[in-house]
Write a protein that holds these residues in place. Sequence first.
Motif, PDB file in Angstrom:
ATOM      1  N   PRO A   1       1.949  16.967  -8.141  1.00 20.03           N
ATOM      2  CA  PRO A   1       2.887  16.626  -7.525  1.00 20.03           C
ATOM      3  C   PRO A   1       2.225  16.348  -5.969  1.00 20.03           C
ATOM      4  CG  PRO A   1       4.387  18.025  -8.544  1.00 20.03           C
ATOM      5  CD  PRO A   1       2.663  17.571  -9.491  1.00 20.03           C
ATOM      6  N   LEU A   2       2.600  15.328  -4.693  1.00 21.47           N
ATOM      7  CA  LEU A   2       2.154  15.931  -3.748  1.00 21.47           C
ATOM      8  C   LEU A   2       0.590  15.809  -3.502  1.00 21.47           C
ATOM      9  CD1 LEU A   2       4.589  17.791  -2.347  1.00 21.47           C
ATOM     10  CD2 LEU A   2       4.967  15.543  -2.761  1.00 21.47           C
ATOM     11  N   SER A   3      -0.336  15.219  -3.892  1.00 19.23           N
ATOM     12  CA  SER A   3      -1.596  15.474  -4.060  1.00 19.23           C
ATOM     13  C   SER A   3      -2.151  14.797  -2.984  1.00 19.23           C
ATOM     14  CB  SER A   3      -1.973  14.483  -6.133  1.00 19.23           C
ATOM     15  OG  SER A   3      -1.593  13.453  -5.258  1.00 19.23           O
ATOM     16  N   ARG A   4      -2.185  14.129  -2.535  1.00 12.53           N
ATOM     17  CA  ARG A   4      -2.328  13.431  -1.108  1.00 12.53           C
ATOM     18  C   ARG A   4      -2.458  14.491   0.302  1.00 12.53           C
ATOM     19  NH1 ARG A   4      -3.960   8.150  -0.677  1.00 12.53           N
ATOM     20  NH2 ARG A   4      -4.494   8.656   1.302  1.00 12.53           N
ATOM     21  N   GLY A   5      -1.622  15.948   0.009  1.00 17.11           N
ATOM     22  CA  GLY A   5      -1.746  16.759   1.235  1.00 17.11           C
ATOM     23  C   GLY A   5      -0.432  15.823   2.032  1.00 17.11           C
TER      24      GLY A   5
ATOM     25  N   HIS B   1       5.799  13.022 -12.598  1.00 13.62           N
ATOM     26  CA  HIS B   1       7.275  12.921 -13.741  1.00 13.62           C
ATOM     27  C   HIS B   1       6.675  12.776 -14.863  1.00 13.62           C
ATOM     28  CE1 HIS B   1       9.833  13.980 -10.194  1.00 13.62           C
ATOM     29  NE2 HIS B   1       9.425  13.192  -9.513  1.00 13.62           N
ATOM     30  N   ALA B   2       6.047  13.618 -15.217  1.00 13.77           N
ATOM     31  CA  ALA B   2       5.602  13.354 -17.072  1.00 13.77           C
ATOM     32  C   ALA B   2       5.524  14.726 -17.690  1.00 13.77           C
ATOM     33  CB  ALA B   2       4.532  12.557 -16.667  1.00 13.77           C
ATOM     34  N   CYS B   3       5.544  14.657 -18.930  1.00 14.27           N
ATOM     35  CA  CYS B   3       5.048  16.323 -19.485  1.00 14.27           C
ATOM     36  C   CYS B   3       3.786  16.596 -19.785  1.00 14.27           C
ATOM     37  CB  CYS B   3       6.416  16.672 -20.660  1.00 14.27           C
ATOM     38  SG  CYS B   3       8.284  16.677 -20.093  1.00 14.27           S
TER      39      CYS B   3
ATOM     40  N   ARG C   1       0.650  -1.065  -0.117  1.00 13.90           N
ATOM     41  CA  ARG C   1      -0.374  -0.021   0.273  1.00 13.90           C
ATOM     42  C   ARG C   1       0.409   0.537   0.073  1.00 13.90           C
ATOM     43  NH1 ARG C   1      -3.214  -2.717   4.371  1.00 13.90           N
ATOM     44  NH2 ARG C   1      -2.646  -2.390   5.356  1.00 13.90           N
ATOM     45  N   LEU C   2       1.712   1.108   0.669  1.00 15.89           N
ATOM     46  CA  LEU C   2       2.587   2.659   0.771  1.00 15.89           C
ATOM     47  C   LEU C   2       3.376   2.680  -0.326  1.00 15.89           C
ATOM     48  CD1 LEU C   2       4.707   2.319   4.802  1.00 15.89           C
ATOM     49  CD2 LEU C   2       2.262   3.938   3.574  1.00 15.89           C
ATOM     50  N   HIS C   3       4.029   1.555  -1.353  1.00 12.92           N
ATOM     51  CA  HIS C   3       4.213   1.518  -2.310  1.00 12.92           C
ATOM     52  C   HIS C   3       3.839   1.828  -3.727  1.00 12.92           C
ATOM     53  CE1 HIS C   3       6.113  -0.206  -6.289  1.00 12.92           C
ATOM     54  NE2 HIS C   3       6.841  -0.229  -5.544  1.00 12.92           N
ATOM     55  N   GLU C   4       2.375   1.895  -3.755  1.00  6.92           N
ATOM     56  CA  GLU C   4       1.102   2.413  -4.436  1.00  6.92           C
ATOM     57  C   GLU C   4       0.881   3.852  -4.562  1.00  6.92           C
ATOM     58  OE1 GLU C   4      -0.894   2.325  -7.517  1.00  6.92           O
ATOM     59  OE2 GLU C   4       0.117   0.673  -6.900  1.00  6.92           O
ATOM     60  N   LEU C   5       1.281   4.108  -2.791  1.00  9.01           N
ATOM     61  CA  LEU C   5       0.683   5.838  -2.784  1.00  9.01           C
ATOM     62  C   LEU C   5       2.338   6.293  -2.415  1.00  9.01           C
ATOM     63  CD1 LEU C   5      -0.144   7.662   0.751  1.00  9.01           C
ATOM     64  CD2 LEU C   5       1.902   7.741   0.328  1.00  9.01           C
ATOM     65  N   PHE C   6       3.349   5.834  -2.636  1.00  9.82           N
ATOM     66  CA  PHE C   6       4.412   6.784  -2.624  1.00  9.82           C
ATOM     67  C   PHE C   6       4.526   6.853  -4.368  1.00  9.82           C
ATOM     68  CE2 PHE C   6       8.910   7.749  -3.863  1.00  9.82           C
ATOM     69  CZ  PHE C   6       9.436   8.217  -2.522  1.00  9.82           C
ATOM     70  N   LEU C   7       4.347   6.148  -4.806  1.00  8.96           N
ATOM     71  CA  LEU C   7       3.773   5.834  -6.347  1.00  8.96           C
ATOM     72  C   LEU C   7       3.251   7.281  -6.805  1.00  8.96           C
ATOM     73  CD1 LEU C   7       4.413   2.498  -8.459  1.00  8.96           C
ATOM     74  CD2 LEU C   7       5.969   3.994  -7.997  1.00  8.96           C
ATOM     75  N   ARG C   8       2.160   7.464  -6.352  1.00  8.24           N
ATOM     76  CA  ARG C   8       0.729   8.549  -6.834  1.00  8.24           C
ATOM     77  C   ARG C   8       1.215   9.879  -5.933  1.00  8.24           C
ATOM     78  NH1 ARG C   8      -0.344   4.198  -8.663  1.00  8.24           N
ATOM     79  NH2 ARG C   8       0.722   4.795 -10.424  1.00  8.24           N
TER      80      ARG C   8
END
Length: 276
Positions: A218-222, A210-212, A197-204
């Motif tokens: 970034p930092l969408s979860r507050g 990191h895309a154009c 779960r933390l792995h998935e959260l870190f990716l999100r």
Amino acid sequence: MGRRVELQISSFPFLFLLPFVSPTLYGARAREEFHVAAGARDLLQHDAQKPEVHCSRERSRAAWKIIEEYLMPFVEKEQYNISTKCRLHPDNDMFREQEQHKIHVDTNEWRCDFCKKSFRAEKFLDQHFDNRHYNLLNDGQGRCLADLCGALHCDLVMDSKKTKSKCNPAAAARNRHLCESLADSCFPVSQGRIASRLHELFLRQFCDAHACNGGQKPLSRGGKKHTNIFYFAICVLTMLLVPLFYLFVYLYRREMKKGVQDLKRISKTGRKSKPS
């Protein structure tokens, strides 16, 4: 003529003592120059002993702020222990011990908790740490958090008003690769559901931005919620004013009711009887 001879004869004792006084003066000056040179030499030796640090303290501080606010609340909620092999672990920040010994006394006063010296600004305290407490730097390999700024979006935190520059696909790809490697090393999916779960959260939270294509922010979860002093003051003031308001309404209605009763009583007693 006789007066000139008298002056020359009267100055003769000073001329006689000059050869004995001069070596003393020259010796004192030589000793002073020697001590100055020795102090300069000690300062050079002191500087020579300082390790040459190629790591930005400011960017490392920004990286740790992001980790502390946008990652650690979720890690603590899951009660997950990050391995010391993870570069996001507090032990892998070379400036962590120094940063923990900063005391922000007032707006224009910062204090070193090691030697209790005070400074007018944080940057002067940073210089003090670099000059006097450099031995407390944990400058081992892989302990510069500033190296992770590309993956953690440090520029977003360091300068929120900075105009957005044109996206570089190559840089975005490098930062995404670094970000995904952090997710794999810090939260291996092989360690169970919590790590997954933390792995998935870190990716999100960090990597998807990191895309154009401008999709994910970034930092969408507050981040960590901070108590707003102004909001707290408003709440306290409201709690004090609401009872006072109801008390005022109660007293006002009671006085109005009492006034109506008095008017009724006066009207009854003051009414004239009709003649029969």
